[in-house]
Design an enzyme around this catalytic site. Structure first.
Site, PDB file in Angstrom:
ATOM      1  N   ARG A   1      59.321  60.503  14.812  1.00 50.16           N
ATOM      2  CA  ARG A   1      59.596  61.586  13.843  1.00 50.16           C
ATOM      3  C   ARG A   1      60.113  61.046  12.520  1.00 50.16           C
ATOM      4  O   ARG A   1      60.083  61.710  11.509  1.00 50.16           O
ATOM      5  CB  ARG A   1      60.611  62.579  14.435  1.00 50.16           C
ATOM      6  CG  ARG A   1      60.042  63.410  15.566  1.00 50.16           C
ATOM      7  CD  ARG A   1      61.088  64.277  16.200  1.00 50.16           C
ATOM      8  NE  ARG A   1      62.185  63.485  16.741  1.00 50.16           N
ATOM      9  CZ  ARG A   1      63.182  63.976  17.471  1.00 50.16           C
ATOM     10  NH1 ARG A   1      63.221  65.252  17.758  1.00 50.16           N
ATOM     11  NH2 ARG A   1      64.139  63.188  17.935  1.00 50.16           N
TER      12      ARG A   1
ATOM     13  N   LYS B   1      43.087  54.039  22.954  1.00 50.35           N
ATOM     14  CA  LYS B   1      42.859  52.783  22.225  1.00 50.35           C
ATOM     15  C   LYS B   1      44.016  52.590  21.244  1.00 50.35           C
ATOM     16  O   LYS B   1      43.896  52.823  20.041  1.00 50.35           O
ATOM     17  CB  LYS B   1      41.494  52.797  21.532  1.00 50.35           C
ATOM     18  CG  LYS B   1      41.037  51.385  21.197  1.00 50.35           C
ATOM     19  CD  LYS B   1      39.565  51.316  20.963  1.00 50.35           C
ATOM     20  CE  LYS B   1      39.176  49.980  20.348  1.00 50.35           C
ATOM     21  NZ  LYS B   1      39.542  48.800  21.128  1.00 50.35           N
TER      22      LYS B   1
ATOM     23  N   GLU C   1      38.218  46.112  33.899  1.00 52.19           N
ATOM     24  CA  GLU C   1      37.425  45.787  32.706  1.00 52.19           C
ATOM     25  C   GLU C   1      37.796  44.387  32.221  1.00 52.19           C
ATOM     26  O   GLU C   1      38.649  43.730  32.803  1.00 52.19           O
ATOM     27  CB  GLU C   1      37.654  46.817  31.601  1.00 52.19           C
ATOM     28  CG  GLU C   1      39.101  46.936  31.148  1.00 52.19           C
ATOM     29  CD  GLU C   1      39.343  47.926  30.011  1.00 52.19           C
ATOM     30  OE1 GLU C   1      38.396  48.343  29.338  1.00 52.19           O
ATOM     31  OE2 GLU C   1      40.519  48.257  29.790  1.00 52.19           O
TER      32      GLU C   1
END
Ligand code: PMP
Length: 296
Positions: A108, A154, A187
């Site tokens: 914030r 991502k 992956e």
């Protein structure tokens, strides 16, 4: 004549590479708080640019980072940066950080995001690796769980991949493969992974916490069009070792064969026939202007 330095886009302005800097108070640096995309332009067209922008906004949505520009404006920033650098073929890094705050991590405190577009010419896994296939190891570091800092987002937090890459470097291998918590294959460090078994193509389910790869989506479509059965499946390390073919996919890597994993030779120890056909079709597709956004 002196070569002009690459021009980098930061928040609507262009800076020479050596002058392209952001504040040390940027939370992208302090906390890895931000999102990014790696994109590629081929022959005057930015391949799957809209899909990359959609994914960027999805990542930003999950980390509650409000990008104060429309998708069209971001697309224009990418295209303008390519034009500014006279590039028709490029590797593009689009980064949106939380922006400058104070030393506390509270987002914030960051008034507005920092938007960066770098257009470069880097090429990974070129030459020998593309021709002969790569070597890989299965890393000890597990992929972050889907209820942690998952790679589905991502984000700029890539320590999980960096640790895996260090293991590959230490082992003298080209690349690392990450397993998910349950022990199934997830992956590569910045690539999705596929196996070919008995003429069928498999890739791990998206629920492993892997990034939903844009190249992987394209490859699945190409595979199906070529008549292969293409499916999601749990893949164990043993499945990798006994596969006929293994390959990675990614924007930077494109499609690259894996010929050896933890010293086990995979299939024939060189790019297999299915991988080769996929590479051939992929290379045609990336240059198809219909598949991207033109640089004009
Ligand atoms: N997984 C990870 C962790 C990545 O960073 C990347 C590269 N973006 C990929 C997979 C491949 O995704 P894409 O095909 O969209 O580049």
């Amino acid at each position: 004549m002196e070569k002009r330095e690459p021009q980098v886009y930061i928040d609507g302005k262009f800076y020479s590479k050596s002058e392209a800097k952001i504040s040390v108070y940027d939370h992208g640096l302090l906390y890895g708080d931000g999102v990014f995309e790696g994109i590629r332009a081929y022959n005057g067209s930015v391949f799957k640019l809209r899909e990359h922008i959609d994914r960027l906004y999805e990542s930003a949505h999950t980390i509650m980072l409000r990008i104060d520009k429309s998708k069209e404006e971001i697309i224009k920033a990418v295209v303008d940066t390519l034009k500014k650098n006279n590039l028709r073929d490029s590797y593009i890094r689009l980064v949106v950080t939380r922006g400058c705050g104070d030393l506390g991590l509270d987002p914030r405190k960051c008034a507005r995001p920092t938007i960066i577009v770098i257009t470069d010419t880097i090429r990974l896994h070129d030459g020998d690796q593309k021709e002969k296939g790569m070597t890989a190891i299965i890393a000890w570091v597990r992929r972050d769980a889907i209820d942690a800092t998952s790679h589905e987002i991502k984000s700029l937090n890539y320590m999980n991949s960096v640790l895996a890459k260090i293991e590959a470097n230490n082992a003298g291998a080209d690349e690392a493969i990450s397993l998910e918590r349950s022990g199934y294959v997830c992956e590569g460090v910045a690539e999705n992974i596929f196996i070919v078994h008995d003429g069928q193509i498999f890739t791990p389910r998206s629920s492993t916490g892997a990034l939903p790869g844009i190249t992987a989506q394209v490859v699945m479509r190409i595979g199906a069009k070529l008549g292969y059965a293409v499916n999601y499946r749990n893949i164990s390390p043993h499945d990798l070792f006994r596969a006929n073919e293994v390959f990675f996919t990614g924007t930077a890597a494109e499609i690259v064969s894996v010929r050896e994993i933890n010293k086990r030779v995979i299939g024939g120890g060189k790019p297999g026939p299915v991988t080769k056909r996929l590479i051939e079709e992929y290379q045609k597709l990336v240059k198809d202007p219909k598949e991207g956004v033109p640089i004009k």
